[in-house]
Design a protein around this motif. Structure first.
Motif, short mmCIF file in Angstrom:
data_model
loop_
_atom_site.label_atom_id
_atom_site.label_comp_id
_atom_site.label_asym_id
_atom_site.label_seq_id
_atom_site.Cartn_x
_atom_site.Cartn_y
_atom_site.Cartn_z
N LEU A 251 70.29 38.17 60.02
CA LEU A 251 70.87 39.43 60.53
C LEU A 251 71.45 39.29 61.93
O LEU A 251 72.05 40.23 62.45
CB LEU A 251 69.80 40.53 60.53
CG LEU A 251 69.29 40.93 59.16
CD1 LEU A 251 68.05 41.82 59.30
CD2 LEU A 251 70.38 41.65 58.38
N LEU B 105 63.42 42.86 65.05
CA LEU B 105 63.09 43.08 63.64
C LEU B 105 61.61 43.44 63.48
O LEU B 105 61.27 44.34 62.71
CB LEU B 105 63.45 41.85 62.80
CG LEU B 105 63.40 42.04 61.29
CD1 LEU B 105 64.23 43.25 60.84
CD2 LEU B 105 63.89 40.78 60.60
N ALA C 31 61.25 47.07 64.38
CA ALA C 31 61.77 47.94 63.32
C ALA C 31 60.81 48.00 62.15
O ALA C 31 60.58 49.07 61.57
CB ALA C 31 63.14 47.44 62.86
N ILE C 32 60.21 46.87 61.81
CA ILE C 32 59.24 46.84 60.70
C ILE C 32 58.03 47.70 61.04
O ILE C 32 57.58 48.52 60.24
CB ILE C 32 58.83 45.39 60.38
CG1 ILE C 32 60.00 44.64 59.73
CG2 ILE C 32 57.60 45.35 59.49
CD1 ILE C 32 59.82 43.14 59.64
N PHE D 19 62.43 49.25 58.72
CA PHE D 19 62.98 48.12 57.99
C PHE D 19 61.94 47.68 56.97
O PHE D 19 60.76 47.60 57.28
CB PHE D 19 63.32 46.95 58.94
CG PHE D 19 64.27 45.97 58.33
CD1 PHE D 19 65.63 46.17 58.40
CD2 PHE D 19 63.79 44.86 57.64
CE1 PHE D 19 66.51 45.28 57.81
CE2 PHE D 19 64.66 43.97 57.05
CZ PHE D 19 66.03 44.18 57.14
N VAL E 117 59.92 39.58 54.57
CA VAL E 117 61.01 40.50 54.23
C VAL E 117 61.53 40.13 52.84
O VAL E 117 61.93 38.99 52.61
CB VAL E 117 62.15 40.40 55.27
CG1 VAL E 117 63.32 41.30 54.87
CG2 VAL E 117 61.63 40.76 56.66
N LEU F 144 67.35 42.63 51.83
CA LEU F 144 68.53 42.16 52.56
C LEU F 144 69.78 42.27 51.69
O LEU F 144 70.85 42.67 52.16
CB LEU F 144 68.33 40.72 53.02
CG LEU F 144 67.25 40.51 54.09
CD1 LEU F 144 67.05 39.03 54.35
CD2 LEU F 144 67.60 41.25 55.36
N LEU G 206 70.87 45.85 51.57
CA LEU G 206 71.49 46.21 52.84
C LEU G 206 72.93 45.70 52.89
O LEU G 206 73.85 46.44 53.27
CB LEU G 206 70.67 45.63 53.98
CG LEU G 206 71.10 45.97 55.39
CD1 LEU G 206 71.01 47.47 55.64
CD2 LEU G 206 70.24 45.22 56.39
N ASP H 233 72.11 52.44 58.10
CA ASP H 233 70.81 52.54 58.75
C ASP H 233 69.71 52.22 57.75
O ASP H 233 69.46 53.01 56.84
CB ASP H 233 70.64 53.96 59.30
CG ASP H 233 69.34 54.15 60.05
OD1 ASP H 233 68.62 53.16 60.28
OD2 ASP H 233 69.05 55.29 60.42
N PRO H 234 69.05 51.07 57.89
CA PRO H 234 67.99 50.73 56.94
C PRO H 234 66.88 51.77 56.91
O PRO H 234 66.27 52.00 55.87
CB PRO H 234 67.45 49.39 57.46
CG PRO H 234 68.50 48.85 58.34
CD PRO H 234 69.26 50.02 58.86
N ALA H 235 66.61 52.42 58.03
CA ALA H 235 65.56 53.45 58.07
C ALA H 235 65.91 54.60 57.13
O ALA H 235 65.04 55.17 56.47
CB ALA H 235 65.36 53.96 59.49
#
Length: 93
Positions: free
Chosen positions: A23, A30, A33-34, A39, A50, A55, A58, A70-72
């Motif tokens: 990424l 990362l 975010a996790i 994420f 992950v 991925l 995404l 936005d992955p969230a």
């Protein structure tokens, strides 16, 4: 130790460092975010991995939208769908 599934060419899971490299972000970014549930990752004891599918999703979403993804938001939508499915007893699908 390989994360590839038997018979498959690509890994099913990436380490956070590998995913961050793909990424082009700092692994700390990362990890943050996790931990903030922004994420997707799988926690195994004190480590995270992950899913390659996350991925790939995404990347597909970015390609389809042509813009910023936005992955969230994707995670929140998936969580809402699961909760709705659970409340409806599996009838949502």
């Amino acid at each position: 130790m390989s994360t590839a599934m038997s018979g498959a060419g690509s890994p099913a899971f990436y380490t956070v460092a590998e995913a961050a490299e793909l990424l082009r972000v700092n692994p700390r970014t990362l990890y943050r975010a996790i931990r903030e549930d922004a994420f997707p990752a799988v926690r195994i004891r004190s480590r995270y991995v992950v899913p390659a599918a996350a991925l790939e999703q995404l990347i597909a979403e970015v390609a389809a939208s042509g813009g910023c993804v936005d992955p969230a938001r994707l995670i929140a939508e998936r969580r809402t769908a699961r909760e709705l499915d659970a409340r409806l007893g599996g009838e949502a699908r």
